[in-house]
Design an enzyme around this catalytic site. Structure first.
Site, PDB file in Angstrom:
ATOM      1  N   GLY A   1       6.348   4.998   8.284  1.00 31.63           N
ATOM      2  CA  GLY A   1       5.631   6.194   8.969  1.00 31.63           C
ATOM      3  C   GLY A   1       5.033   7.204  10.526  1.00 31.63           C
ATOM      4  O   GLY A   1       6.235   6.807  11.129  1.00 31.63           O
TER       5      GLY A   1
ATOM      6  N   LYS B   1       0.878  -1.057   0.376  1.00 23.28           N
ATOM      7  CA  LYS B   1      -0.288  -0.363  -0.473  1.00 23.28           C
ATOM      8  C   LYS B   1       1.231   1.354  -0.007  1.00 23.28           C
ATOM      9  O   LYS B   1       1.368   1.364   0.892  1.00 23.28           O
ATOM     10  CB  LYS B   1      -1.018   0.084   1.535  1.00 23.28           C
ATOM     11  CG  LYS B   1      -2.827   1.112   1.005  1.00 23.28           C
ATOM     12  CD  LYS B   1      -2.252   1.572   0.879  1.00 23.28           C
ATOM     13  CE  LYS B   1      -1.766   2.892   2.252  1.00 23.28           C
ATOM     14  NZ  LYS B   1      -1.503   4.199   1.644  1.00 23.28           N
TER      15      LYS B   1
ATOM     16  N   GLU C   1       8.798  15.745  16.120  1.00 23.08           N
ATOM     17  CA  GLU C   1       9.390  16.502  15.209  1.00 23.08           C
ATOM     18  C   GLU C   1       8.571  16.450  14.240  1.00 23.08           C
ATOM     19  O   GLU C   1       7.248  16.905  13.620  1.00 23.08           O
ATOM     20  CB  GLU C   1       8.714  15.005  14.607  1.00 23.08           C
ATOM     21  CG  GLU C   1       9.633  13.697  13.521  1.00 23.08           C
ATOM     22  CD  GLU C   1       9.290  12.766  13.005  1.00 23.08           C
ATOM     23  OE1 GLU C   1      10.322  12.011  11.839  1.00 23.08           O
ATOM     24  OE2 GLU C   1       8.212  11.276  12.882  1.00 23.08           O
TER      25      GLU C   1
ATOM     26  N   GLU D   1       8.592   0.728  11.665  1.00 23.95           N
ATOM     27  CA  GLU D   1       9.491   2.056  12.078  1.00 23.95           C
ATOM     28  C   GLU D   1       8.788   3.572  11.280  1.00 23.95           C
ATOM     29  O   GLU D   1       8.601   3.873  10.723  1.00 23.95           O
ATOM     30  CB  GLU D   1      10.551   2.041  10.440  1.00 23.95           C
ATOM     31  CG  GLU D   1      11.696   2.501  10.700  1.00 23.95           C
ATOM     32  CD  GLU D   1      12.116   3.336   9.826  1.00 23.95           C
ATOM     33  OE1 GLU D   1      11.753   4.933  11.239  1.00 23.95           O
ATOM     34  OE2 GLU D   1      11.345   4.408   8.329  1.00 23.95           O
TER      35      GLU D   1
ATOM     36  N   THR E   1       4.748   8.268  14.513  1.00 22.46           N
ATOM     37  CA  THR E   1       4.335   7.131  15.167  1.00 22.46           C
ATOM     38  C   THR E   1       2.872   7.361  15.896  1.00 22.46           C
ATOM     39  O   THR E   1       2.574   6.243  16.471  1.00 22.46           O
ATOM     40  CB  THR E   1       5.399   7.567  16.838  1.00 22.46           C
ATOM     41  OG1 THR E   1       6.365   8.076  16.316  1.00 22.46           O
ATOM     42  CG2 THR E   1       4.966   7.640  17.697  1.00 22.46           C
TER      43      THR E   1
END
Length: 480
Positions: A230, A178, A385, A252, A232
């Site tokens: 992608g 995807k 982030e 990840e 968190t």
């Protein structure tokens, strides 16, 4: 303008089940550059069913030995390599990645990943017999985990596809991919490579779509494992779903890594490496070292260095080989980055350079590379982030304090230390709680595991560990 009207499912381009479409906007222009179908639930059903057939067809994929799978991976590497330049250009147009970066990271490195896993498949023992301690013996077989649902983000689409597909094929799994809708155009080149490499039907299918299709794939009863790269926030949701289903998952996720400058570092000598570690792909990189920790005695020098590093970086058309910083992937993502910049100013950080939009670029989703100084370590821009070209420079008084600051994060994905004495760097590297780390350098390598600690994720990709994540063990006991 690139238009497609099919989806790659069960080894061929097929008409989608529904009429929904994806419109791709060029990051540097703000103009429509492509349209493709969006997969629906029926398309995911078809892809998963095809994958299950591939895994049960003993005359087909399920009957291939590791050497034959390795040969296929080498063919796939060749076909991906043949389309590398075209794929890199498409990625640059879609997500703003500078073309020089794209040619390396989106074209060359994926080829190395496929070839690495071809070699690993040839040289891995997938079955062994162990003498028993209680009599008899135990044969341990390492079998494919099954159908893998792979959710790939938009920032490094071809690289991260390779991270997921290469070990899966080496293990004998089938994969339903995807991709992110922002970078769907290059997936058609990958589908061409899959066909040209004679990958059996059902082994790889591609179902592009928004988050709802990702959720449907994650929860699909025909999926045996999920791998996701992608944010968190989304990773937590996927992890919760897989936990409820008792389904293995590799996550990840995000990062807020620190670059620690030791007192003896030569900043000028390390300028290229520091740029790569902090601003690669316009800052749209999970391993970006966006917190710069500098010794207080050299703090002003470090702030000036990074401000000049950002001011001198050529910002512009990602297809121009001279560009170092391109646009953000979408208008919405630029707005997100700009909100963080405004928050940094509001919270009292000192804006040293950047902070706005380049005046000469009147279209596209550009943000000036930005440097903040006098940043409170507990502030939003130092903790969250941003995923854009925004750096925070913080002072420290001792190496122990620098280590504590680096570790005072919800994340643990990457980090670096910079020094003229590599021996002094090793104790620092050992003290940082992160899945990866670099000394005077940072770049992932196919031979070594990649992943994070804390809120940066679960599990590992790359290396033999990435292959192990696509396998399950079965033990057969015998008295003979």
């Amino acid at each position: 303008m690139i238009e497609h009207d099919t989806l790659f499912v069960d080894g061929a381009q097929r008409s989608p089940a529904g009429a929904d479409t994806i419109t791709v906007i060029g990051a540097a222009t703000g103009e429509v550059i492509g349209r493709t179908p969006a997969a629906g639930e029926a398309d995911v059903d078809a892809a998963v069913a095809a994958a299950r057939r591939a895994l049960t067809d003993k005359a087909g994929w399920a009957g291939w030995d590791p050497g034959r799978r390795a040969d296929l991976l080498d063919r796939l590497a060749d076909e991906v390599e043949a389309r590398g330049s075209e794929a890199a250009a498409l990625v640059a147009q879609q997500n703003g990645m500078p073309i020089t970066t794209a040619l390396a990271v989106e074209a060359a490195i994926p080829v190395a990943v496929y070839r690495y896993y071809a070699d690993l498949a040839r040289n891995t023992e997938f079955s062994e017999v162990r003498p028993g301690l209680l009599g008899g013996s135990a044969r341990v077989d390492r079998l494919p985990v099954g159908v893998i649902g792979a959710i790939v983000p938009w920032n490094y689409p071809n690289l991260l596809t390779a991270f997921k597909v290469a070990p899966a094929l080496a293990a004998g799994c089938a994969v339903v991919i995807k991709p992110g809708p922002e970078t769907v155009l290059d997936t058609y080149l990958f589908a061409d490579a899959v066909s040209a490499a004679s990958v059996p039907p059902g082994v790889i299918s591609i179902v592009p779509g928004a988050a709802d299709i990702g959720r449907y794939l994650v929860g699909h009863p025909g999926v045996d494992k999920v791998t996701f790269t992608g944010s968190t926030e989304v990773g937590r949701q996927i992890g919760a779903s897989c936990g409820q289903l008792l389904r293995p998952v590799t996550l990840e996720l995000g990062g807020k890594s620190a670059a620690i400058l030791l007192d003896d570092v030569d900043l000028a000598v390390n300028a290229d490496g520091l740029f790569q570690a902090t601003l690669l792909n316009n800052g749209q990189t999970c391993v970006a070292n966006t917190r710069i920790l500098a010794p207080r005695g050299r703090y002003a020098e470090a702030v000036d260095f990074f401000a000049e590093l950002c001011r001198s970086a050529a910002v512009g058309d990602p297809l121009d080989p001279g560009t170092l910083v391109g646009p953000m992937v979408t208008e919405a993502h630029r707005a997100r980055v700009e909100r963080y910049i405004a928050r940094g100013v509001a919270d009292g950080a000192r804006l040293v350079s950047g902070g706005g939009r380049p005046q000469r670029l009147d279209r596209g989703w550009f943000v000036q590379p930005t440097v903040f100084a006098d940043v409170d370590p507990g502030s939003v821009i130092a903790r969250e982030e941003i995923f854009g070209p925004v750096l925070s420079v913080l002072p420290y008084d001792s190496v122990d304090e620098a280590i504590a600051l680096a570790n005072a994060s919800d994340y643990g994905l990457a980090g670096t230390v910079w020094t003229a004495d590599p021996d002094s760097a090793r104790p620092v590297a050992d003290a940082i709680d992160s899945g990866t780390f670099g000394i005077n350098y940072f770049m992932l390598d196919p031979v070594a595991p990649f992943g994070g600690t804390k809120a940066s994720g679960l599990g590992r990709e790359l290396g033999p560990e990435g292959l192990a994540a696509c396998l399950k063990s079965k033990t057969t006991h015998s008295l003979v």
